[in-house]
Motif scaffolding. Structure first.
Motif, PDB file in Angstrom:
ATOM      1  N   GLY A 103       0.784  -1.233   0.000  1.00 25.33           N
ATOM      2  CA  GLY A 103       0.000   0.000   0.000  1.00 25.33           C
ATOM      3  C   GLY A 103       0.812   1.276   0.000  1.00 25.33           C
ATOM      4  N   VAL A 104       2.068   1.192  -0.394  1.00 26.48           N
ATOM      5  CA  VAL A 104       2.912   2.391  -0.474  1.00 26.48           C
ATOM      6  C   VAL A 104       2.582   3.128  -1.766  1.00 26.48           C
ATOM      7  N   THR A 105       2.449   4.430  -1.698  1.00 22.87           N
ATOM      8  CA  THR A 105       1.997   5.191  -2.864  1.00 22.87           C
ATOM      9  C   THR A 105       3.103   5.973  -3.568  1.00 22.87           C
ATOM     10  N   GLY A 106       4.290   6.016  -2.997  1.00 23.00           N
ATOM     11  CA  GLY A 106       5.367   6.763  -3.642  1.00 23.00           C
ATOM     12  C   GLY A 106       6.721   6.310  -3.157  1.00 23.00           C
ATOM     13  N   THR A 107       7.737   6.741  -3.873  1.00 22.43           N
ATOM     14  CA  THR A 107       9.110   6.388  -3.493  1.00 22.43           C
ATOM     15  C   THR A 107       9.977   7.644  -3.514  1.00 22.43           C
ATOM     16  N   PRO A 108      11.000   7.703  -2.660  1.00 24.96           N
ATOM     17  CA  PRO A 108      11.326   6.698  -1.646  1.00 24.96           C
ATOM     18  C   PRO A 108      10.398   6.795  -0.442  1.00 24.96           C
ATOM     19  N   THR A 109      10.137   5.667   0.168  1.00 24.51           N
ATOM     20  CA  THR A 109       9.400   5.614   1.429  1.00 24.51           C
ATOM     21  C   THR A 109      10.220   4.789   2.411  1.00 24.51           C
ATOM     22  N   LEU A 110      10.359   5.298   3.630  1.00 22.13           N
ATOM     23  CA  LEU A 110      11.114   4.608   4.677  1.00 22.13           C
ATOM     24  C   LEU A 110      10.173   4.302   5.838  1.00 22.13           C
ATOM     25  N   LYS A 111      10.221   3.061   6.319  1.00 20.17           N
ATOM     26  CA  LYS A 111       9.372   2.665   7.436  1.00 20.17           C
ATOM     27  C   LYS A 111      10.170   1.885   8.470  1.00 20.17           C
ATOM     28  N   MET A 112       9.808   2.080   9.725  1.00 22.29           N
ATOM     29  CA  MET A 112      10.379   1.298  10.823  1.00 22.29           C
ATOM     30  C   MET A 112       9.267   1.008  11.813  1.00 22.29           C
ATOM     31  N   ASP A 113       9.102  -0.245  12.123  1.00 22.61           N
ATOM     32  CA  ASP A 113       8.005  -0.669  12.999  1.00 22.61           C
ATOM     33  C   ASP A 113       6.653  -0.210  12.472  1.00 22.61           C
ATOM     34  N   LYS A 146       5.889   2.465  10.979  1.00 20.09           N
ATOM     35  CA  LYS A 146       5.709   3.913  10.932  1.00 20.09           C
ATOM     36  C   LYS A 146       6.626   4.534   9.880  1.00 20.09           C
ATOM     37  N   THR A 147       6.090   5.502   9.151  1.00 18.55           N
ATOM     38  CA  THR A 147       6.838   6.137   8.071  1.00 18.55           C
ATOM     39  C   THR A 147       7.761   7.214   8.624  1.00 18.55           C
ATOM     40  N   LEU A 148       9.027   7.168   8.185  1.00 20.11           N
ATOM     41  CA  LEU A 148       9.995   8.198   8.573  1.00 20.11           C
ATOM     42  C   LEU A 148       9.870   9.368   7.599  1.00 20.11           C
ATOM     43  N   THR A 149       9.775  10.574   8.144  1.00 20.03           N
ATOM     44  CA  THR A 149       9.624  11.744   7.295  1.00 20.03           C
ATOM     45  C   THR A 149      10.658  12.805   7.660  1.00 20.03           C
ATOM     46  N   GLY A 150      10.796  13.759   6.738  1.00 20.26           N
ATOM     47  CA  GLY A 150      11.698  14.867   6.966  1.00 20.26           C
ATOM     48  C   GLY A 150      11.041  15.948   7.800  1.00 20.26           C
ATOM     49  N   SER A 151      11.606  17.126   7.751  1.00 18.92           N
ATOM     50  CA  SER A 151      11.105  18.241   8.571  1.00 18.92           C
ATOM     51  C   SER A 151       9.702  18.690   8.178  1.00 18.92           C
ATOM     52  N   ASP A 152       9.280  18.358   6.943  1.00 22.45           N
ATOM     53  CA  ASP A 152       7.938  18.751   6.513  1.00 22.45           C
ATOM     54  C   ASP A 152       6.862  17.813   7.045  1.00 22.45           C
ATOM     55  N   GLY A 153       7.283  16.697   7.654  1.00 24.81           N
ATOM     56  CA  GLY A 153       6.329  15.753   8.226  1.00 24.81           C
ATOM     57  C   GLY A 153       5.595  14.917   7.200  1.00 24.81           C
ATOM     58  N   GLN A 154       5.987  14.996   5.928  1.00 28.77           N
ATOM     59  CA  GLN A 154       5.279  14.257   4.876  1.00 28.77           C
ATOM     60  C   GLN A 154       6.222  13.439   3.997  1.00 28.77           C
ATOM     61  N   SER A 155       7.233  14.097   3.448  1.00 27.70           N
ATOM     62  CA  SER A 155       8.144  13.431   2.524  1.00 27.70           C
ATOM     63  C   SER A 155       9.237  12.681   3.278  1.00 27.70           C
ATOM     64  N   ALA A 156       9.914  11.796   2.548  1.00 25.42           N
ATOM     65  CA  ALA A 156      11.052  11.079   3.131  1.00 25.42           C
ATOM     66  C   ALA A 156      12.144  12.075   3.500  1.00 25.42           C
ATOM     67  N   PRO A 157      12.919  11.820   4.544  1.00 29.26           N
ATOM     68  CA  PRO A 157      14.009  12.734   4.921  1.00 29.26           C
ATOM     69  C   PRO A 157      15.067  12.768   3.815  1.00 29.26           C
ATOM     70  N   MET A 158      15.297  13.961   3.256  1.00 24.21           N
ATOM     71  CA  MET A 158      16.170  14.074   2.090  1.00 24.21           C
ATOM     72  C   MET A 158      17.534  14.673   2.410  1.00 24.21           C
ATOM     73  N   THR A 159      17.801  14.903   3.701  1.00 23.53           N
ATOM     74  CA  THR A 159      19.131  15.351   4.118  1.00 23.53           C
ATOM     75  C   THR A 159      19.608  14.421   5.225  1.00 23.53           C
ATOM     76  N   VAL A 160      20.904  14.375   5.428  1.00 24.60           N
ATOM     77  CA  VAL A 160      21.460  13.531   6.481  1.00 24.60           C
ATOM     78  C   VAL A 160      20.927  13.956   7.844  1.00 24.60           C
ATOM     79  N   ALA A 161      20.820  15.269   8.061  1.00 26.79           N
ATOM     80  CA  ALA A 161      20.324  15.777   9.349  1.00 26.79           C
ATOM     81  C   ALA A 161      18.893  15.321   9.595  1.00 26.79           C
ATOM     82  N   ASP A 162      18.042  15.466   8.582  1.00 21.87           N
ATOM     83  CA  ASP A 162      16.647  15.054   8.725  1.00 21.87           C
ATOM     84  C   ASP A 162      16.540  13.547   8.922  1.00 21.87           C
ATOM     85  N   PHE A 163      17.377  12.803   8.209  1.00 24.83           N
ATOM     86  CA  PHE A 163      17.340  11.345   8.343  1.00 24.83           C
ATOM     87  C   PHE A 163      17.749  10.926   9.750  1.00 24.83           C
TER      88      PHE A 163
END
Length: 270
Positions: free
Chosen positions: A231-241, A243-260
């Motif tokens: 049921g994933v709708t886009g890439t990249p998507t990161l999940k742990m347990d 739950k989706t990991l997101t960047g500072s915007d709370g929606q997209s995947a973390p795209m910087t090392v700091a956000d990750f």
């Protein structure tokens, strides 16, 4: 000239004219028969061409036929269909699930920016990495690069987990990753050329033959089905347990090392 001779000449002339008309009539008849025959052949040829085109258009494409291939599971994969690809130390308690499409430009951006951090964390035992490949961009954009690229990744995984990670990184690099509307990954030769930059795959005939022969094409399709079922709708998507990991915007995947790192820290504690 006598009347008799004049009349005989006229009769002879009429006879010659009659014979010439008969010959011309025969020639015209033959010509008409040839025209009719050619017309019939032309119609048959057109009909045959249409029939052939219809048959060809209704024939399943290569990847449609690949669905019926025998499933070959890459080494270093687990699960009933070999679609569970987990890399890392068994002692790592958490697993980061990563969903990527080979043609995805945002995946390439993520890999170029954060990929080395992910690989180092896996090596250090912070977490295990589970990879799930997608091919939806082939459907959205047309082409087959996502499927063919995923199949090549299966061939790399069959060599070793290290080869898989390094090859995936090379595929997403600025040097080798094409724009998503350029279906470069459909070319086996291009995928093999990229592999020449990976020590474990350089001049590796087992890998090269697997790419050329489509050994893991069916596996790529089955892996893609797993992505769809998750049921994933886009890439990249990161999940742990879950739950989706997101960047500072709370929606997209973390795209910087700091956000990750921030997102990962929270996930590891959760």
């Amino acid at each position: 000239m006598s009347k008799r001779n004049s009349q005989a000449a006229k009769t002879a002339a009429r006879e010659r004219l009659r014979q010439e008309r008969e010959r011309q009539a025969k020639r015209d008849k033959v010509k008409r028969q040839v025209i009719v025959a050619c017309s019939v052949l032309g119609v048959l040829a057109i009909a045959g061409g249409i029939s052939y085109a219809v048959v060809q258009s209704n024939k399943p494409g290569y990847w449609e036929e690949a669905k019926d291939d025998k499933l070959v599971k890459p080494a270093n994969s687990t699960g009933a269909n070999g679609t569970t690809v987990v890399i890392g130390k068994s002692t790592a308690k958490k697993t980061l699930v990563m969903y990527e499409d080979p043609r995805c430009p945002v995946c390439a951006q993520f890999e170029e920016t954060v990929g080395t951090t992910v690989d180092k964390d896996v090596e250090d035992g912070k977490f295990k990495l589970q990879y799930v490949g997608a091919t939806f961009l082939d459907g959205n954009l047309g082409g087959e690069g996502s499927k063919n690229g995923l199949s090549a990744l299966g061939a790399a995984l069959n060599v070793s987990p290290e080869a898989f990670l390094k090859y995936k990184s090379a595929m997403y690099s600025k040097k080798w990753h094409p724009s998503e509307d350029t279906d470069k990954f459909k070319e086996d030769a291009y995928l093999i050329k990229i592999a020449q930059t990976v020590p474990e795959l350089k001049d590796n005939k087992t890998f090269q033959n697997a790419v050329k022969n489509g050994t893991y094409d069916k596996w790529a399709l089955v892996m893609s089905e797993k992505f769809n079922k998750d049921g994933v709708t886009g890439t990249p998507t990161l999940k742990m347990d879950g739950k989706t990991l997101t960047g500072s915007d709370g929606q997209s995947a973390p795209m910087t090392v700091a956000d990750f790192n921030t997102a990962l820290e929270g996930a590891l504690k959760g």
